[in-house]
Design an enzyme around this catalytic site. Structure first.
Site, PDB file in Angstrom:
ATOM      1  N   ALA B  11       1.232  -0.660  -0.174  1.00  9.18           N
ATOM      2  CA  ALA B  11       0.107   0.256   0.263  1.00  9.18           C
ATOM      3  C   ALA B  11       0.744   1.461   0.040  1.00  9.18           C
ATOM      4  O   ALA B  11       0.952   2.338  -1.112  1.00  9.18           O
ATOM      5  CB  ALA B  11      -1.157  -0.210   1.085  1.00  9.18           C
ATOM      6  N   CYS B  42       3.801 -11.933  -0.395  1.00 10.46           N
ATOM      7  CA  CYS B  42       3.009 -13.032  -1.482  1.00 10.46           C
ATOM      8  C   CYS B  42       3.982 -14.323  -2.321  1.00 10.46           C
ATOM      9  O   CYS B  42       3.546 -15.272  -2.509  1.00 10.46           O
ATOM     10  CB  CYS B  42       1.534 -12.473  -2.124  1.00 10.46           C
ATOM     11  SG  CYS B  42       1.471 -11.309  -1.112  1.00 10.46           S
ATOM     12  N   ARG B  70      11.771  10.614  -7.258  1.00  4.43           N
ATOM     13  CA  ARG B  70      12.150  11.860  -6.947  1.00  4.43           C
ATOM     14  C   ARG B  70      11.128  11.673  -5.010  1.00  4.43           C
ATOM     15  O   ARG B  70      10.529  12.070  -4.556  1.00  4.43           O
ATOM     16  CB  ARG B  70      11.777  13.072  -7.023  1.00  4.43           C
ATOM     17  CG  ARG B  70      13.254  13.653  -7.615  1.00  4.43           C
ATOM     18  CD  ARG B  70      12.300  14.910  -8.506  1.00  4.43           C
ATOM     19  NE  ARG B  70      12.018  14.590  -9.756  1.00  4.43           N
ATOM     20  CZ  ARG B  70      10.373  14.987  -9.604  1.00  4.43           C
ATOM     21  NH1 ARG B  70      10.048  16.228  -8.549  1.00  4.43           N
ATOM     22  NH2 ARG B  70       9.880  14.690 -10.162  1.00  4.43           N
ATOM     23  N   ASN B 306      -3.089  -2.806  -1.867  1.00  4.59           N
ATOM     24  CA  ASN B 306      -3.057  -1.792  -3.115  1.00  4.59           C
ATOM     25  C   ASN B 306      -3.646  -1.002  -4.214  1.00  4.59           C
ATOM     26  O   ASN B 306      -2.921  -0.100  -4.159  1.00  4.59           O
ATOM     27  CB  ASN B 306      -2.295  -2.929  -4.796  1.00  4.59           C
ATOM     28  CG  ASN B 306      -0.703  -3.200  -4.526  1.00  4.59           C
ATOM     29  OD1 ASN B 306      -0.254  -2.554  -5.362  1.00  4.59           O
ATOM     30  ND2 ASN B 306      -0.301  -4.351  -4.375  1.00  4.59           N
ATOM     31  N   TYR B 427     -16.896 -21.874 -24.658  1.00  9.89           N
ATOM     32  CA  TYR B 427     -16.623 -23.007 -24.282  1.00  9.89           C
ATOM     33  C   TYR B 427     -15.987 -23.131 -25.847  1.00  9.89           C
ATOM     34  O   TYR B 427     -15.680 -23.434 -26.704  1.00  9.89           O
ATOM     35  CB  TYR B 427     -18.104 -23.552 -24.424  1.00  9.89           C
ATOM     36  CG  TYR B 427     -17.749 -25.320 -25.235  1.00  9.89           C
ATOM     37  CD1 TYR B 427     -17.134 -26.033 -24.194  1.00  9.89           C
ATOM     38  CD2 TYR B 427     -18.219 -25.511 -26.026  1.00  9.89           C
ATOM     39  CE1 TYR B 427     -16.587 -27.108 -24.616  1.00  9.89           C
ATOM     40  CE2 TYR B 427     -18.176 -26.832 -26.590  1.00  9.89           C
ATOM     41  CZ  TYR B 427     -17.128 -27.408 -25.513  1.00  9.89           C
ATOM     42  OH  TYR B 427     -16.845 -29.031 -26.678  1.00  9.89           O
TER      43      TYR B 427
END
Lengths: 459, 459
Positions: B11, B42, B70, B306, B427
């Site tokens: 985050a 993860c 920066r 995130n 399908y």
């Protein structure tokens, strides 16, 4: 109660099985001019590819299994005329060459489609095939195993699936498509990418010719030898596949006064009823309601046929059921490249009167450090005026199909791009990047829509 | 404009990058007590498994890359106090042991969570690990490569992911879960199936003990040697993982007067604002709005972090943005078994006041004749009174996750089972059976709901 079903590949077989479950005592008969019943024609390319050896793997349910459910399967029995007034069908027994009448209380027409055969000199030479039935697949595989080069005419789903099949069998392949794009059901930018990606994984074993026409086949009594093209190419080949589309088998229905729709396939309502009482139709011979536009479309696909067969049987047996229509969802694989779509392309959205706007992203299908990570390219389309999601197209060696199906649910829910951005998709490194490419594409599309609405967006 | 961000894994790093794009001239500083910034925690199980060799693959963006934008990254700088009145943060520089004050105009708290450590005698022995940070992963892999047996305490997501990792590294593994079920976030029937399926693919290399407690660790200065259990087992082991959950890092926030929510994590509104002006929070230290129930839930997951980081940065930088909340979508893989869920389980649906009804199907994930066909088991839950879809759980070596994400879109769209049945899923034989298992499950659930409503349904 006598239920007669004409045709028994997907819709017909499904209708028969469903009818038996609904009405244990009904008399159920399937008449088909085919040599087999209840099989997966979509699996034929994988049989030809050698993914499995025994073609019987393609048979979903044998005539014997149907017989055990007291469903009588009459192979090589061609229905030649429907007599709605007397509720009878005239059937021609192809082996004994006998003709006889069959009574029905409810008739379900599931006679499918047939390959479209273009007009090309010497098209009847040996080793020029179409692919539709089990015996087509068997013959093509047998010939492929003795061949070095195959020519595929047509760059749509079946043509591209067979490209992979022949390459898997170590043939060289020339694929010829008359339009400037292969997979022309996709938007042109995606069609171009498909060709580029196929060519990028080509190691000299196949070529794809677009804007090219076959002018003539040349051969002898042993079969086709050369494919001549409009641009002057002479392609030496051992076998040819005509994968130039299909046409619905509507003649027997039209002849009986059954209405044919604007697409050229049989017109049915949402109960799969034709305009004639007690006659239902389903599968590749009927047209579909296109949920995205409210118009009719012809989508001769296996999943659709199964659903329609089920719905036709429900209603024929006196149970209420509705087939809601199609979103235009489809997927195919060629050279292990997945090509998948749902809803409207940008081009079709414009033709349908929407004000389409789209975004394209190319991203990893899972986190970059994972083994077997692959790219997918995803294009999604929305309506600028309402923000409504209209469709998506995804291609890639990676897991493109997953994203298209996630989008299909959003189309059913009539979600706007903004609403779709609330989606909470699963994340773990083997399954997706932290933020799924579909949400990236939606994010970009949302920004684009906002900017275009205030006149600030510049490509 | 001075933007100070505390924490920089997911985050925090996302917030920094987004803030830079929004405000090219802002001063942006990340302070973190971690040794690394912007990494995929993860991915640590897959690093330990040997899916890739270099842990630097886990680094999304290096401090140098941030510096080029920066964004100043201050590693090993622990924020120890927030002073909202003077808009300052007291920071402790861990290497030089200096304390200093940092001014902010906007503060973004993204200090994450930490492993929960149970109270067990000798838990501080060497080779007893938790997994959260890069150095945890490096130390565990190093030890695993010299070990023969690992003990995992905890049968949730991380515990099960590490089971696969250790088996991939040829260790034997004992997994100990105190509750009667592993993966207890699933319904019990699915948790039982997960255990059964794991055991069915076990070739003697691991054991799973449920309803079992670690009573004591025994070892010496070289590290842990034996795990003693409440039932009297002495398990000889070379390393132990404590995968017994996590707790949000809220102390610094609480100390500053920032409200903590009912879940124990920091409370934020949909703009990721805390109750104190100019202080935002995001990622594993905050609680989420649970779309399915309208209540709060703590979902410390990477994708959520995130999105929240992005949203916090947008609002901190003066742009309006809203994070809609979570559906509870999650996925993990263990022993190549996929375990995925979205929305409410049947148990949680009942607790939330719904009248849940469910269906379970076990089906092939693709057509049966295709190579690599695998089973998936899919459970979907709806509300009997309204027909509203509430959630789904899917497990299997096959493509279970795809189906859960298709369902997630349906949850966003608040579709009923009947509406969902209109879905048109793609399908082709390599991708699904003719009728997708998700539609089978929905069909069964629809029938069950209809029957229950007229009192005719019997299990």
């Amino acid at each position: 109660m006598k239920i007669v079903i004409l045709g028994g590949v997907a819709a017909g077989a499904k209708a028969a099985a469903k009818a038996r479950r609904l009405l244990p005592d009904a008399q159920i008969d399937i008449y088909t001019d085919d040599t087999h019943v209840s099989y997966s024609s979509c699996g034929l390319p994988y049989y030809i590819a050698g993914n499995f050896e025994d073609y019987e793997m393609l048979l979903v349910r044998s005539p014997e299994a149907f017989e055990q459910s007291r469903i009588h399967v009459h192979l090589l029995n061609r229905a030649i005329k429907i007599l709605p007034d007397s509720k009878q069908v005239l059937v021609y027994e192809m082996t004994d060459k006998q003709t006889f009448l069959v009574d029905y209380d409810k008739l379900i027409i599931a006679v499918g489609a047939r390959p479209f055969i273009p007009t090309i000199p010497n098209i009847n030479l040996k080793n020029i095939f179409t692919l539709r039935k089990i015996e087509d697949g068997i013959a093509i595989k047998e010939k492929a195993l003795q061949s070095k080069h195959a020519t595929i005419v047509g760059g749509g789903f079946i043509g591209l699936e067979l490209l992979e099949a022949f390459i898997d069998q170590n043939l060289k392949v020339t694929l010829i498509e008359y339009s400037p794009f292969i997979m022309p059901m996709f938007d042109e930018d995606i069609s171009i990418l498909i060709k580029e990606q196929l060519i990028s994984i080509n190691d000299g074993r196949f070529e794809i010719l677009t804007s090219e026409l076959v002018s003539e086949f040349i051969g002898d009594e042993c079969g086709v030898k050369i494919v001549k093209t409009a641009s002057g190419r002479d392609i030496e080949t051992d076998l040819v596949i005509l994968a130039t589309g299909a046409v619905p088998n509507v003649e027997i229905a039209r002849d009986a006064g059954i209405a044919i729709g604007e697409t050229g396939a049989i017109r049915v309502n949402e109960k799969m009823e034709t305009n004639i009482p007690d006659i239902y139709a389903c599968g590749d011979c009927v047209e579909e309601y296109f949920i995205m536009t409210g118009t009719k479309i012809w989508m001769p696909l296996g999943a659709v046929a199964n659903k329609e067969g089920r719905c036709a049987a429900m209603n024929a047996c006196g149970f209420e059921d509705i087939f809601a229509g199609v979103l235009g969802s489809a997927v195919a694989r060629s050279m292990y490249l997945t090509m998948s779509m749902t809803g409207l392309t940008e081009k079709k959205a414009a033709m349908a009167g929407f004000n389409p706007v789209s975004s394209i992203v190319t991203k990893n299908d899972k986190v970059g450090y994972m083994p077997n990570v692959n790219n997918i390219t995803l294009k999604i389309v929305a309506d600028l005026d309402t923000g409504l999601l209209l469709g998506g197209q995804a291609i890639g060696v990676g897991d493109a199909d997953k994203r298209i199906n996630i989008l299909a649910s959003a189309l059913v829910g009539k979600l706007t791009v903004e609403e779709f951005l609330k989606n909470d998709l699963t994340y773990a490194p083997p399954f997706s990047p932290t933020i799924d490419p579909l949400l990236n594409a939606a994010e970009i599309l949302s920004s684009k829509i906002k900017a275009l609405r205030i006149g600030k967006f510049a490509e």
